[in-house]
Scaffold this active site. Structure first.
Site, mmCIF file in Angstrom:
data_model
loop_
_atom_site.group_PDB
_atom_site.id
_atom_site.type_symbol
_atom_site.label_atom_id
_atom_site.label_comp_id
_atom_site.label_asym_id
_atom_site.label_seq_id
_atom_site.Cartn_x
_atom_site.Cartn_y
_atom_site.Cartn_z
ATOM 1 N N GLY A 1 0.812 -1.227 0.000
ATOM 2 C CA GLY A 1 0.000 0.000 0.000
ATOM 3 C C GLY A 1 0.836 1.264 0.000
ATOM 4 O O GLY A 1 2.056 1.232 0.131
ATOM 5 N N GLY B 1 2.506 3.698 1.575
ATOM 6 C CA GLY B 1 3.020 3.897 2.930
ATOM 7 C C GLY B 1 3.481 5.319 3.168
ATOM 8 O O GLY B 1 3.640 5.754 4.310
ATOM 9 N N LYS C 1 4.468 12.390 -2.399
ATOM 10 C CA LYS C 1 5.280 11.287 -1.880
ATOM 11 C C LYS C 1 6.149 11.823 -0.752
ATOM 12 O O LYS C 1 6.879 12.798 -0.958
ATOM 13 C CB LYS C 1 6.143 10.693 -2.988
ATOM 14 C CG LYS C 1 7.007 9.515 -2.533
ATOM 15 C CD LYS C 1 7.535 8.744 -3.709
ATOM 16 C CE LYS C 1 8.521 7.671 -3.305
ATOM 17 N NZ LYS C 1 9.050 6.964 -4.479
ATOM 18 N N ARG D 1 3.814 13.957 -7.472
ATOM 19 C CA ARG D 1 3.827 13.182 -8.716
ATOM 20 C C ARG D 1 2.479 13.350 -9.413
ATOM 21 O O ARG D 1 1.459 13.558 -8.763
ATOM 22 C CB ARG D 1 4.032 11.706 -8.420
ATOM 23 C CG ARG D 1 5.162 11.417 -7.462
ATOM 24 C CD ARG D 1 5.550 9.979 -7.508
ATOM 25 N NE ARG D 1 4.653 9.090 -6.783
ATOM 26 C CZ ARG D 1 4.989 7.843 -6.457
ATOM 27 N NH1 ARG D 1 6.180 7.362 -6.810
ATOM 28 N NH2 ARG D 1 4.160 7.059 -5.796
ATOM 29 N N ASP E 1 4.497 -4.161 -7.248
ATOM 30 C CA ASP E 1 3.870 -2.950 -6.702
ATOM 31 C C ASP E 1 4.457 -1.698 -7.333
ATOM 32 O O ASP E 1 3.948 -0.599 -7.114
ATOM 33 C CB ASP E 1 4.033 -2.897 -5.172
ATOM 34 C CG ASP E 1 5.468 -3.100 -4.728
ATOM 35 O OD1 ASP E 1 6.070 -4.119 -5.096
ATOM 36 O OD2 ASP E 1 6.019 -2.233 -4.019
ATOM 37 N N ASN E 2 5.525 -1.859 -8.113
ATOM 38 C CA ASN E 2 6.128 -0.720 -8.800
ATOM 39 C C ASN E 2 5.891 -0.784 -10.304
ATOM 40 O O ASN E 2 6.639 -0.197 -11.081
ATOM 41 C CB ASN E 2 7.630 -0.662 -8.501
ATOM 42 C CG ASN E 2 7.915 -0.331 -7.046
ATOM 43 O OD1 ASN E 2 7.075 0.237 -6.355
ATOM 44 N ND2 ASN E 2 9.095 -0.684 -6.568
HETATM 45 P P1 AMP Z 1 9.284 0.805 -2.539
HETATM 46 O O1 AMP Z 1 10.300 -0.275 -2.493
HETATM 47 O O2 AMP Z 1 9.842 2.212 -2.375
HETATM 48 O O3 AMP Z 1 8.405 0.720 -3.740
HETATM 49 O O4 AMP Z 1 8.364 0.626 -1.252
HETATM 50 C C1 AMP Z 1 7.728 -0.562 -0.921
HETATM 51 C C2 AMP Z 1 6.679 -0.302 0.119
HETATM 52 O O5 AMP Z 1 7.251 0.302 1.275
HETATM 53 C C3 AMP Z 1 5.537 0.604 -0.314
HETATM 54 O O6 AMP Z 1 4.371 0.137 0.273
HETATM 55 C C4 AMP Z 1 5.954 1.938 0.269
HETATM 56 O O7 AMP Z 1 4.859 2.795 0.471
HETATM 57 C C5 AMP Z 1 6.595 1.515 1.583
HETATM 58 N N1 AMP Z 1 7.561 2.500 2.067
HETATM 59 C C6 AMP Z 1 8.807 2.749 1.599
HETATM 60 N N2 AMP Z 1 9.404 3.726 2.300
HETATM 61 C C7 AMP Z 1 8.526 4.110 3.252
HETATM 62 C C8 AMP Z 1 8.543 5.094 4.309
HETATM 63 N N3 AMP Z 1 9.597 5.858 4.537
HETATM 64 N N4 AMP Z 1 7.441 5.197 5.076
HETATM 65 C C9 AMP Z 1 6.368 4.425 4.881
HETATM 66 N N5 AMP Z 1 6.294 3.489 3.930
HETATM 67 C C10 AMP Z 1 7.345 3.341 3.120
HETATM 68 MG MG MG Z 2 6.893 1.446 -4.551
#
Ligand code: AMP
Ligand code: MG
Length: 527
Positions: free
Chosen positions: A109, A111, A132, A202, A279-280
């Site tokens: 989700g 985050g 973001k 974004r 998720d990306n």
């Molecule tokens: P990512 O690898 O950046 O695509 O992140 C994977 C997941 O981790 C996603 O659900 C992001 O929203 C969450 N996420 C990454 N960094 C943070 C953060 N600093 N605070 C909260 N959620 C995060």
């Molecule tokens: Mg991501």
């Protein structure tokens, strides 16, 4: 949280279909939790100490219908730093899951991403605005919901650079400094440090990811899965016609086709996403989530900038086409119950291969300046790749230099600028000279004026890409309080195929100091 007076961003019209048409989470706290039976959770950005506009992309503002006077107003930084809202915004965080590094990771989700709302511009185009780094959401798990300045600069600049390169991508409206510190352990080595925080806004027609569908399939919630599919088709693929079953088939096929074209573009410009988790992956085939991405300097299909993936190298440059297909197969599996049989899904996955191959061949022909691709060109191209790799030649400089190669007397001397190591240049010089003779012979068969070939090549081979060290220099300057290099780099990346006299330094190969420097060749997921 202020609601800004309606005068600010007066040109914006919101319709917020995602929250209007899909079920939301009844709770509205940021307590970390599994969110079931809902596609989104209501959440407000957490205000920051001192929002300050660092940069904005005027093209994106124009696209949205935001006037320059609004951008200059203090209210703008407040809204896009998370301290104020336009009265028609309905902020939310989306629920999605994902396969990370090959394994199902469950609910992830938004985050730290918070959608402010969906705007519809004067031309009828939908643009979703998403912050973001705007604070905690129910999907933040144990993290802080924030983003550091360095990764925000990277996301802001790269979104726009990709767009100007002609690569499908989400866009970026602006970059706002928060005036707050964010604690990060950049190398996961037990040395956390405070870093300046930032928020990027974004912009995309849709931020729906493969993982938005996967989460409901994993929970065997076919009702919500079906609703989300039909919503996505209606909102984001309105051109698809036919009965509902046919529309779904065409939809998945189009997702496969768009993804294939996106990855072919990545391979064309030397972009390595770095974290191709499902998720990306955008349902619109846009490059999304700029984290530890990187750009190829010396051509190396095995290179990945992501230190978190250093062992397995799952997301290395040369593997991206294969991984995209694997990701599409995960999406296909999630959709299985909505189809009468797996056959249409399998056929669409085959389409991925066909469209990728077709795009890649057309792109390769153009990169080498060939009028069209022939089966026999495979060997010539494979040999060029081998030489570029073994001799550690700079990919971007190589193709631009090749465009200027005189076909009457091709010479390896004209490729001098490509080399990172003299010993490797010397060792490969004879082979390279031989290859150039073959290449010249092949191009002569096309019987085209040199200018026509050169133009074709320079239209697909950028002179300027967002080399990792260039972004890092802008980051270092910003940490010293100087934002000018961010603006300058954004401006250079607006015209990546033009010569831009006076800006040659931005086209230079990676300097030796950057070979192993953090941020220039190695990046972690810590952002
Ligand atoms: P990512 O690898 O950046 O695509 O992140 C994977 C997941 O981790 C996603 O659900 C992001 O929203 C969450 N996420 C990454 N960094 C943070 C953060 N600093 N605070 C909260 N959620 C995060
Ligand atoms: Mg991501």
């Amino acid at each position: 949280m202020d609601r800004a007076p309606p005068g600010v961003l007066r040109g914006l019209r919101f319709d917020n279909r995602f929250v209007a048409e899909l079920p939301g989470d009844p709770l509205d706290t940021v307590q970390p939790r599994q969110v079931r039976n809902a596609c989104w959770s209501r959440v407000l950005p957490t205000p920051v100490a001192a929002p300050r506009l660092i940069a904005h992309a005027r093209e994106v503002a124009t696209l949205l219908g935001i006037a320059e006077v609004d951008i200059a107003s203090p209210e703008f930084a407040k809204i896009f730093g998370g301290n104020s809202l336009h009265p028609d915004m309905q902020p939310y965080a989306a629920c999605y899951g994902g396969h990370q590094f090959g394994n199902w990771a469950g609910q992830l989700g938004d985050g730290r991403a918070i959608t402010l709302g969906e705007t519809v511009n004067a031309a009828g185009e939908r643009w979703e605005l998403q912050l973001k780094g705007a604070g905690l959401t129910p999907y933040s798990r144990s993290a802080d919901g924030r983003a550091v300045l360095r990764s925000s600069i990277r996301e802001f600049l790269c979104s726009e650079a990709m767009h100007h390169l002609g690569v499908p991508s989400t866009r970026a409206l602006c970059l706002v400094g928060t005036g707050e510190a964010v604690l990060r352990d950049m190398f996961y080595d037990g040395n956390p440090a405070d870093e300046p925080g930032a928020v990027v806004c974004r912009v995309s027609p849709s931020f729906i990811r493969f993982g938005n569908f996967e989460i409901f399939a994993s929970r065997e919630d076919n009702t919500l899965l079906e609703r989300l599919v039909d919503f996505t088709i209606a909102r984001d693929f309105p051109h698809l016609a036919g009965d509902p079953a046919e529309r779904r088939r065409r939809w998945f096929e189009e997702v496969c086709e768009r993804t294939a074209r996106m990855v072919a573009h990545w391979m064309r410009v030397g972009f390595v996403h770095g974290v191709m988790n499902t998720d990306n992956m955008s349902i619109l085939g846009l490059t999304i989530d700029y984290g530890p991405y990187g750009w190829i300097d010396n051509f190396d299909p095995d290179w990945t900038p992501n230190t978190t993936d250093a062992g397995q190298r799952r997301y290395r440059f040369g593997q991206q086409p294969h991984i995209a297909q694997w990701n599409l197969a995960r999406l296909g599996s999630a959709l299985l119950d909505l189809f009468p049989s797996p056959a249409p899904l399998e056929a669409a996955l085959e389409r991925y291969v066909a469209v990728y191959t077709e795009s890649q061949q057309a792109m390769t022909a153009a990169k080498f300046g060939l009028k069209s691709w022939r089966e026999q060109d495979e060997a010539l191209v494979a040999q060029a790749m081998r030489l570029m790799r073994e001799a550690e030649m700079d990919m971007t400089i190589f193709y631009r230099a090749l465009a200027d190669m005189p076909l009457g007397h091709p010479s390896a001397d004209l490729l001098q600028e490509c080399f990172y190591r003299e010993d490797l240049r010397d060792r490969n010089e004879t082979a390279l000279t031989g290859w150039l003779a073959q290449y010249a012979a092949r191009v002569r068969e096309d019987q085209e004026p040199a200018a026509v070939r050169r133009e074709r090549m320079n239209a697909v081979n950028p002179k300027f890409v967002l080399r990792n060290y260039l972004a890092q220099q802008a980051i270092d300057a910003a940490h010293q309080g100087d934002d000018a290099p961010i603006h300058e780099l954004l401006d250079v990346m607006r015209r990546p195929y033009d010569e831009q006299p006076g800006r040659e330094r931005y086209a230079a190969k990676r300097p030796e100091w950057a070979r192993k420097k953090a941020g220039c060749s190695m990046l972690s997921c810590s952002s």
